[in-house]
Design a protein around this motif. Structure first.
Motif, PDB file in Angstrom:
ATOM      1  N   GLN A 122     -21.562 -35.698   4.141  1.00  0.00           N
ATOM      2  CA  GLN A 122     -20.381 -34.965   3.702  1.00  0.00           C
ATOM      3  C   GLN A 122     -19.087 -35.598   4.187  1.00  0.00           C
ATOM      4  O   GLN A 122     -17.999 -35.215   3.757  1.00  0.00           O
ATOM      5  CB  GLN A 122     -20.470 -33.500   4.146  1.00  0.00           C
ATOM      6  N   ALA A 123     -19.200 -36.588   5.060  1.00  0.00           N
ATOM      7  CA  ALA A 123     -18.012 -37.300   5.521  1.00  0.00           C
ATOM      8  C   ALA A 123     -17.539 -38.348   4.518  1.00  0.00           C
ATOM      9  O   ALA A 123     -16.441 -38.885   4.642  1.00  0.00           O
ATOM     10  CB  ALA A 123     -18.314 -37.986   6.862  1.00  0.00           C
ATOM     11  N   ALA A 124     -18.367 -38.647   3.525  1.00  0.00           N
ATOM     12  CA  ALA A 124     -18.084 -39.758   2.623  1.00  0.00           C
ATOM     13  C   ALA A 124     -17.032 -39.412   1.581  1.00  0.00           C
ATOM     14  O   ALA A 124     -16.931 -38.275   1.124  1.00  0.00           O
ATOM     15  CB  ALA A 124     -19.376 -40.208   1.933  1.00  0.00           C
ATOM     16  N   ALA A 125     -16.279 -40.435   1.170  1.00  0.00           N
ATOM     17  CA  ALA A 125     -15.311 -40.278   0.081  1.00  0.00           C
ATOM     18  C   ALA A 125     -16.018 -40.203  -1.265  1.00  0.00           C
ATOM     19  O   ALA A 125     -15.513 -39.609  -2.210  1.00  0.00           O
ATOM     20  CB  ALA A 125     -14.331 -41.449   0.088  1.00  0.00           C
ATOM     21  N   LEU A 126     -17.229 -40.810  -1.337  1.00  0.00           N
ATOM     22  CA  LEU A 126     -18.024 -40.761  -2.556  1.00  0.00           C
ATOM     23  C   LEU A 126     -19.447 -40.363  -2.181  1.00  0.00           C
ATOM     24  O   LEU A 126     -20.177 -41.127  -1.554  1.00  0.00           O
ATOM     25  CB  LEU A 126     -18.023 -42.123  -3.258  1.00  0.00           C
ATOM     26  N   ARG A 127     -19.841 -39.138  -2.547  1.00  0.00           N
ATOM     27  CA  ARG A 127     -21.161 -38.598  -2.208  1.00  0.00           C
ATOM     28  C   ARG A 127     -22.013 -38.607  -3.473  1.00  0.00           C
ATOM     29  O   ARG A 127     -21.709 -37.894  -4.427  1.00  0.00           O
ATOM     30  CB  ARG A 127     -21.016 -37.182  -1.658  1.00  0.00           C
ATOM     31  N   VAL A 128     -23.070 -39.433  -3.444  1.00  0.00           N
ATOM     32  CA  VAL A 128     -23.892 -39.636  -4.633  1.00  0.00           C
ATOM     33  C   VAL A 128     -25.211 -38.893  -4.468  1.00  0.00           C
ATOM     34  O   VAL A 128     -26.067 -39.289  -3.671  1.00  0.00           O
ATOM     35  CB  VAL A 128     -24.144 -41.133  -4.878  1.00  0.00           C
ATOM     36  N   ALA A 129     -25.382 -37.804  -5.201  1.00  0.00           N
ATOM     37  CA  ALA A 129     -26.656 -37.088  -5.240  1.00  0.00           C
ATOM     38  C   ALA A 129     -27.482 -37.627  -6.401  1.00  0.00           C
ATOM     39  O   ALA A 129     -26.969 -38.331  -7.281  1.00  0.00           O
ATOM     40  CB  ALA A 129     -26.419 -35.596  -5.410  1.00  0.00           C
ATOM     41  N   THR A 130     -28.768 -37.309  -6.399  1.00  0.00           N
ATOM     42  CA  THR A 130     -29.650 -37.784  -7.465  1.00  0.00           C
ATOM     43  C   THR A 130     -30.566 -36.664  -7.937  1.00  0.00           C
ATOM     44  O   THR A 130     -30.566 -35.558  -7.398  1.00  0.00           O
ATOM     45  CB  THR A 130     -30.536 -38.963  -6.988  1.00  0.00           C
TER      46      THR A 130
END
Length: 382
Positions: A136-144
């Motif tokens: 959740q710290a990321a600027a781009l959070r990629v779920a799948t």
């Protein structure tokens, strides 16, 4: 560039627990404990923190990607069994005590939240607890399509921590309370729906991301360029199950209702003979709220509400105090025993029911064990 083994190892012959490599000016940190769903040990937390500083100081690196080894999980959370062993041995203080694990983990999470270079987290497979703290710290959070997100800490006598009292506040308050109290499992589509992910792509789309990354030109906005690398031609089309229950969640998880009152509301709804879909949801929700730690359910509710008014640093300080009390004098060790060690699924909570949880006990958990500058995270955000 080939993967460079980081120093963290479980034995002389074992694979390193953290891998580091650079592809086309983008650093990639891989959590490499696939057999444990990449659960975080204290040594891994320290290693990632050191690598983060390495990336920060290297002007040739433009971005950072966090991923988990294997197709089953990004990160299943902190190594709870190791923390339990330290707690039972009375090893709280010192460089390798359980308190220092949380201090170091929260400092790492905060450093990731405030990292100057674009950060991508690949939330593929199981992403729980400490994994959410990283992701959740990321600027781009990629779920799948394989993502399984949860904050299940109340089940073992803790609260959703690693900044969850701050990042879950992206949701409507009723949804935040539902997710934080019940530990509900969320899909990638759910994560996208409730703003815990920025993209949701087919799981196999990530398999070729390094080849795409190697051919990318970083001559403009780095974050936008990275989004094009990870965004699939069509995002995962599965509908969000969470969205189908929004009306029920809004009805029962009123911010003014204590958990014991939420349970009463759910029981009353069952008596009104709801539809089959509603009944299944109500029964699953009651299963969590009547079997998880009563104390930590009420503490978590209050912490989530308070966190909506706090800065990220303040949330981490609050969470550390609650975790310290939960391990020192609360239900944590009993929860780990019942669910992870003996696996009898019969925790002996103290007190045993929500009705027995007193307001003063909840306030005690929310009262910091430290004063002012004595707090281990006093300088966070300064």
């Amino acid at each position: 560039m080939n993967a460079i083994p980081a120093s963290t190892q479980t034995s002389a012959q074992a694979q390193p627990d953290v891998l580091f490599r650079v592809v086309n000016r983008v650093a990639i940190i891989t959590l490499n404990r696939p057999a444990a769903l990449n659960a975080l040990s204290h040594a891994m937390v320290r290693e990632i923190a050191m690598l983060l500083e390495r990336v920060r100081g290297d002007d040739s690196i433009v971005a950072l990607v966090l991923e988990g080894a294997g197709p089953k999980g990004f990160c299943a959370g902190g190594d709870v069994r190791a923390i339990d062993r330290l707690a039972r041995a009375g090893e709280r203080l010192g460089n390798d005590g359980w308190q220092q694990f949380f201090v170091d983990e929260y400092r790492l999470d905060y450093a990731l939240h405030t990292f100057e270079k674009p950060l991508v987290a690949l939330l593929d497979g199981v992403t729980m607890g400490g994994g959410m703290g990283l992701g959740q710290a990321a600027a781009l959070r990629v779920a799948t399509s394989r993502t399984k997100i949860a904050m299940p800490e109340t089940r073992i006598g803790l609260l959703p921590d690693v900044g969850a009292t701050h990042f879950l506040a992206k949701m409507p308050v009723e949804t935040e309370l539902y997710v934080g109290l019940t530990g509900a499992m969320l899909s990638g589509a759910d994560a996208l729906h409730c703003k815990l992910a920025d993209l949701c792509v087919p799981g196999d789309w990530l398999d070729g991301y390094e080849a795409r990354l190697a051919q990318t030109h970083f001559d403009g906005n780095v974050r936008d360029t990275l989004r094009r690398v990870f965004d699939a031609p069509c995002q995962d089309a599965n509908a969000s199950a969470l969205s189908r229950h929004e009306a029920l969640i809004a009805k029962h998880f009123n911010r003014r209702a204590r958990v014991v009152e939420i349970v009463a509301s759910l029981h009353a709804a069952l008596e009104r003979e709801p539809s089959e879909a509603e009944r299944v949801w109500i029964e699953a929700t009651l299963e969590a709220l009547t079997h998880y730690s009563p104390t930590m359910l009420e503490v978590t509710r209050e912490a989530l509400l308070r966190g909506r008014q706090m800065t990220l640093a303040e949330s981490f300080r609050m969470e550390l105090g609650i975790v310290a009390r939960a391990i020192d004098e609360g239900d944590f060790c009993e929860g780990v025993r019942a669910h992870l060690i003996d696996k009898d699924r019969k925790p002996r909570w103290a007190p045993a029911t929500l009705a027995e949880v007193r307001d003063e006990r909840v306030r005690q958990f929310l009262c910091s064990p430290w004063r002012g500058q004595a707090h281990p995270l006093a300088d966070l955000g300064a």
